[in-house]
Write an enzyme that holds these catalytic residues in place. Structure first.
Site, PDB file in Angstrom:
ATOM      1  N   LYS A  18      32.068  38.495  40.556  1.00 43.15           N
ATOM      2  CA  LYS A  18      32.837  38.044  39.393  1.00 43.15           C
ATOM      3  C   LYS A  18      32.347  38.804  38.162  1.00 43.15           C
ATOM      4  O   LYS A  18      31.144  39.111  38.059  1.00 43.15           O
ATOM      5  CB  LYS A  18      32.616  36.539  39.233  1.00 43.15           C
ATOM      6  CG  LYS A  18      33.467  35.844  38.187  1.00 43.15           C
ATOM      7  CD  LYS A  18      33.244  34.331  38.260  1.00 43.15           C
ATOM      8  CE  LYS A  18      34.038  33.552  37.240  1.00 43.15           C
ATOM      9  NZ  LYS A  18      33.832  32.093  37.369  1.00 43.15           N
ATOM     10  N   SER A  39      38.114  29.515  37.599  1.00 45.59           N
ATOM     11  CA  SER A  39      38.136  30.798  36.932  1.00 45.59           C
ATOM     12  C   SER A  39      37.801  31.994  37.825  1.00 45.59           C
ATOM     13  O   SER A  39      38.083  33.130  37.443  1.00 45.59           O
ATOM     14  CB  SER A  39      37.165  30.778  35.756  1.00 45.59           C
ATOM     15  OG  SER A  39      35.841  30.580  36.203  1.00 45.59           O
ATOM     16  N   SER A  41      35.051  26.263  39.504  1.00 42.21           N
ATOM     17  CA  SER A  41      35.594  27.627  39.520  1.00 42.21           C
ATOM     18  C   SER A  41      35.312  28.456  40.769  1.00 42.21           C
ATOM     19  O   SER A  41      35.820  29.576  40.870  1.00 42.21           O
ATOM     20  CB  SER A  41      35.116  28.390  38.302  1.00 42.21           C
ATOM     21  OG  SER A  41      35.865  27.979  37.191  1.00 42.21           O
TER      22      SER A  41
END
Ligand code: GLN
Length: 477
Positions: free
Chosen positions: A69, A144, A168
């Site tokens: 990420k 996310s 997330s």
């Protein structure tokens, strides 16, 4: 079978048996990425021509491409947090998770798209691009960590790392039909993870099988002196329980969750899991958990308060973007106004309010008390059951571009945030599809540091549910 269709465990075995060379594995994923990335748009930065760069000769992950990420620091790729503020930013150091993956020979080939600074549930708050759900390109991948989940579901990488502050990892894993594990707070070092809400943030793996998640957890977990909240303990082999079945385990089912106004297809998957668990000879007990709206309220006060403090460092002086102005105060204001997106600004304002002199006792301190009550209640429940089974996201993936009220989007975090509030480990397991072909999941929650049992249970259920995890890349069925 195509190489990109293989699971992490299968790739490692094939490489160890010398059936596949590291460079062949990398080349296959590079080719797959070239074929699908235009449609999915999971990556915000990628090592060009990564297949030709293989030079690792040691470690279990040789030849394995891994995506992180965009809020995890690596030297070669930008750590943009999908924000204009850090769009070009590269760190002079590596996050502990990146170092651990490299030490095992893994190739960190890309950074994945996300909601800006990890605030959101759709990845649409990215300032950089729009990621699509690989099962239906008209839907969001969740957030996310949406880019990470989409990349794994699309077969661009066999595994990725996400971060989970309020869901997330689990929610995008649910939307994209892959496995997502949020470990116990403290099991994976946060050194080099750009902070959103430090007391809640935790890094974890997203992969296509429970075994692959366990494999990755073995690599990224461990005590780290560079993170003062890292757990100093003996770390187990997280694969040790995977060949056991469900018999002997007791699952708690919060029945009231299923009476709530949530999607019927989500409910039916939880009920299906209950039937499978009982058939396997395990026990299912009705339990009572603290009301989800309490946890949600506490979460949105604690997370925004911590975020307002953590994000104060993006002022144009130390990191990333700077907008020149007549004096320093104007420079701060201009830099922040121009380079932070609306959701990030909303969180900073909410958090600043919750911490302000007049409201601190009423909001922030009260939220901390609620947090303790919730944590104690979960701990009590875990005296009676081994694991908790329930829904993960109350709905399947939303449509792209749906103009939702921020509060409705926050409300969709009801089942994931209690776990961050209490620090426990939890996993999103694919449980099937809606009639339209969108993935559905169930959530399993374990006691603190109970990952071995959690993964054992998830593996047992995974075998029985047997859900495909490589996406179709359809426009929608
Ligand atoms: N949807 C949650 C939020 O917007 C979760 C974020 C996260 O886990 N990083 O705060």
């Amino acid at each position: 079978m195509n190489i990109y269709e293989m699971t992490l465990a299968q790739l490692i075995a094939a490489r160890e048996e010398k059936e596949l060379k590291p460079e062949e594995i990398l080349a296959a994923f590079a080719e797959r990425t070239a074929a699908v990335e235009d449609k999915v748009a999971s990556f915000v930065d990628i090592i060009p021509d990564f297949a030709s760069k293989e030079d690792q000769e040691n470690g279990i992950l040789q030849g394995i491409p891994v995506a992180l990420k965009a809020n995890m620091a690596t030297r070669e790729l930008t750590t943009s947090c999908a924000s204009k503020m850090l769009a070009e930013y590269k760190t002079p150091y590596e996050s502990t998770v990146a170092s651990k993956i490299k030490k095992e020979g893994g190739a960190i080939v890309a950074k994945t798209n996300m909601d800006e600074f990890a605030m959101g549930s759709t990845t649409e708050h990215s300032a950089l691009q729009t990621t699509k759900n690989p099962w239906n390109l008209n839907h969001v991948p969740g957030g996310s960590s949406g880019g990470a989940a989409a990349a794994v579901a699309a077969g661009e990488v066999p595994c990725a790392l996400g971060s989970d502050t309020g869901g997330s990892i689990r929610q995008p894993a649910s939307f994209c039909g892959v496995v997502g594990l949020k470990p116990t707070y403290g099991v994976v070092s946060r050194y080099g993870l750009v902070a959103f809400a430090s007391s809640l943030d935790q890094i974890g793996p997203i992969a296509r099988t429970v075994e692959d998640a366990a494999l990755m957890l073995n690599i990224i977990s461990g005590h780290d002196e560079k993170d003062s909240t890292s757990a100093a303990m003996e770390y187990p082999d997280y694969r040790q329980g995977l060949d056991k079945d469900l018999a002997g385990l007791t699952f708690g089912l919060p029945g009231s969750y299923l009476e709530m106004d949530i999607d019927e297809e989500v409910k039916s998957k939880v009920q299906k899991a209950v039937r499978e668990i009982k058939e396997a000879g395990a026990e299912v007990k009705e339990i009572e958990l603290p009301p989800v709206d309490l946890a949600l309220a506490a979460y949105y006060i604690i997370a925004t308060a911590e975020a307002s403090s953590n994000l104060a460092r993006y002022d144009g002086v130390r990191y990333g973007a700077r907008e020149e102005a007549g004096n320093v105060m104007e420079m701060f204001a201009k830099t922040r106004s121009k380079n932070l997106g609306p959701e990030v600004k909303r969180r900073i304002m909410l958090g600043t309010y919750a911490l302000s002199a007049g409201y601190q006792d009423e909001l922030y301190k009260k939220a901390l008390k609620v947090r303790t009550i919730i944590k104690d209640k979960y701990a009590q429940v875990f005296e009676e059951v081994d694991l908790i089974l329930g829904p993960n996201s109350p709905t399947p993936a939303f449509k792209l571009g749906e103009d939702k009220n921020p509060l409705d989007v926050y409300y969709a975090d009801i089942f994931t945030v209690p776990v961050n509030i209490s620090g426990f480990p939890a996993l999103s397991l694919p449980a099937g599809f809606t009639e339209q072909g969108l993935p559905l999941s169930v959530q399993l929650i374990g006691p603190a540091f109970g990952e071995v049992k959690l993964l054992q249970a998830a593996r047992g259920l995974e075998k029985r549910l047997a859900v495909p995890t490589l996406a179709t890349l359809d426009q929608g069925r």
